[in-house]
Design an enzyme around this catalytic site. Sequence first.
Site, short mmCIF file in Angstrom:
data_model
loop_
_atom_site.label_atom_id
_atom_site.label_comp_id
_atom_site.label_asym_id
_atom_site.label_seq_id
_atom_site.Cartn_x
_atom_site.Cartn_y
_atom_site.Cartn_z
CB CYS A 175 -0.95 -0.01 1.19
SG CYS A 175 -1.96 -1.49 1.20
CG HIS A 315 -1.82 5.05 4.93
ND1 HIS A 315 -1.66 4.86 3.58
CD2 HIS A 315 -2.00 3.82 5.46
CE1 HIS A 315 -1.73 3.56 3.31
NE2 HIS A 315 -1.94 2.91 4.42
CG HIS A 352 -6.32 1.42 0.84
ND1 HIS A 352 -5.35 1.94 0.00
CD2 HIS A 352 -5.64 0.84 1.87
CE1 HIS A 352 -4.15 1.68 0.52
NE2 HIS A 352 -4.31 1.02 1.64
#
Lengths: 425, 402
Positions: A175, A315, A352
């Site tokens: 990620c 994030h 995401h």
Amino acid sequence: MSSKYLDHKGRPVIVVTGMGTLTSLGRGKKDNWDAVIAGKSGVKEITRFPTDGLNTRIAGTVDFMDTEEISAPEISYAMAEATAEEALAEAGFGSEGFPGPLYFAAPPVEMEWQHRFTLMDENKDAEPGYKQLLEAARAKRHIHMHLLVQIGGIAYRLAEKFDTKGLPISLSTACASGATSIQQGMEAIRRGDTEAALCVASDGSVTSEGLIRFSLLSALNTQNEEPQKASKPFSKDRSGFVMSEGSAALVLETLEHATNRGAKIQGVIRGVGEKADKFHRTRSSPDGIPVITAISRALDDAGLAGKPVDYINAHGTSTPENDRMEYNSLHSVFGDDISSIPISSNKSMIGHTLTAAGAVEAVFSFMTMQNGKIPPTINYDNPDPDIPLDVVPHVSRDAQVNTVLSNSFGFGGQNACLVFGSDVV
Amino acid sequence: MSMTKNNREVWITGIGLVSCFGEGAAHHWQVLGGDSTPIPIQEKELYAPYTVHPLPEMDWSKQIPRRGDQRQMENWQRLGTYTAGLALDDAGVKENDEMVSAMDLVVAAGGGERDIDSDRQILGEAINHKDRDKLLIERLPNDLRPTLFLAQLSNLLAGNISIVHKVTGSSRTYMGEENAGVTAIENAVARISAGQSTQALVGGAYNAERPDLLLIQELGHYLSQNSGEAIIKRLKQTQGGIVPGTASAFLVIEDADFARKRGAEPYAKISGVASDLGKRDPQKTIPRVASILEKTGADKKTIDGIISCASGVKDISELEMVFLAEKFGPQIPIRFLTSMFGNSIEGNFPSSIALAAMALKNNKFYPQFEQAEQPASGEPSSILVTSFGHRFGEGMALVEKT
């Protein structure tokens, strides 16, 4: 090199001259920006495959690409091609090719069930299994399928299409990959290997197996009833991330190279910091030291050690653990100043985007500075009292933003943080 | 493109190596560095008509002491994590917290493991199933193990190395078949050479004993059928093709000054690495690889030997042989690593660099890996390593005596 082209550590100043992005909110920078500023969500019920009985039935899929098949490699390539094209056009690179390498944050590419089923149907009478599939492969060459399942395949195709220089780089830090692609472009430029780099990230891997795998790790959001409200970073009732698709591309150049060719400067990449974690495969060190170190290194690299930034692009995945850890780490770095630094999570709206997240969020960070508007954290109806942050709740906010910290943390313990600036300092 | 500028000398100070022959740099030198042609171990029955070079017998606990860690991985990650530990041991930095917590980690990785049994069962049910998409969502939530997903993620080999060996200075994973290995070495060398890093653990691993991976290569008809012969003989006797091999190589490389200060002994230095991608037709490939060679600095040197990662895929491997003979003369000793280890894809380039470094340290080049190779004599001081990917990309490195 004249000192006006060098940064505080005597390295070439690195600027962005072109950007492109594509998410579940739409194609292109403008549509995406209009949507995030309006606080819209791209998360929706999955229609790509049946979801009956699955714990998670929502995602931020990109359903408007025109591809030969609906598969992770094809969708990821199509999105990457679109964003690279947008970025190169804005930067003013055309048919003459691109004068630097490609750093591509690559999604997990592998053979999918539809491919196995195709091969199986070509050899129906054999006993089921890989022997059967291998016989089908032997009987007939499947050269395009071979290309699709090469892990470097998307980068090879992009390099050929846009005529980037040298061997294209495919990379993964899970990620954090999008941020890592930008980091590696910066490193190459700072080494003097190149004057320009094309950094692209793309992830179109919402397949049934991809979704189920993340689901089995208990990382996915299950609030299926109201998809647009499911992703709620920093909220008390946050319960997991929403798997999403998207892509972004950024053209990086030395300030000197950009100036000499008369390119418009979109913003400055001031610093990067990285630190790996050794604690656990899916969880961060409880002491937060790897993340604290990555943030501190990024600020120091940018010449901002000990100073606040104007805005933090979090994030902010909306998992219980990430958001708490991110807050604790930021508090440790910025002290009590952290409560007065606006911070928002684009993932509240786009979910995401995994491999692409760091790059997509970099593009939104630059647009924040350019437009003087901070995108909101939507769905912040139930603040987590243990995370006292100014998350720019619900609606966007006008603000002059000249410096941005953008965080990316990956499964497997790979953390990368970037610092952006509006102007050459 | 990114030619390595020799600002700082880059030393190889540790080698971890596992192949069908066994494990460790010293053992490999013993087996490969003698006077007679070594005989590789091959598995010809299990995956017939394909031959593979299998994993040797392993005691994972020697480098991955915790059972819990072993259980979180499948063989690809176990192999890489194990070999990384060998390299750290060899460099004398294993469990040196100060050293490994600042060390950069660069991994060349492919895709992770599948549950072959579960795939087989789903295929069996799917053949007559009306709604296969529905079948998948019914079966997969029960059939997939959560730990398998972690064993599937490309960057989790690096993640496991950080967890088991505590290497955490930075972590990056490169992908892209054979080119992943080239990029990993090129990036680690470029960063040390430019002063962006002082010490790196770099390498890759490949598990060839996986029918799902054989399938990927066979989609393009890239596998050798009914022949596990060494490269030149294979190309003469058959249509050629890849003979996959389970292997892994990791290197500790470092800034020479940094290594000297800590009293580390070098195997060799990496003087240049270069790579490129372009269309595969002789008109374009030859000038492209000539330019790669020039960028490594090797074309201006006396090259004593070449270690090649040739895949055995006919057109490109033959083109490589013609190119090298033209550049260095027909007498140049070339050793086809893939004849010994099989093709370990992401592990190929790091393995070849390891072999070059071992020869330089031992002052002797390898015996012929097959009769058709040219014999070598004398003490080597410059070795060229070549990688021509089976479908995409080319890379080379110049490895020299320090």
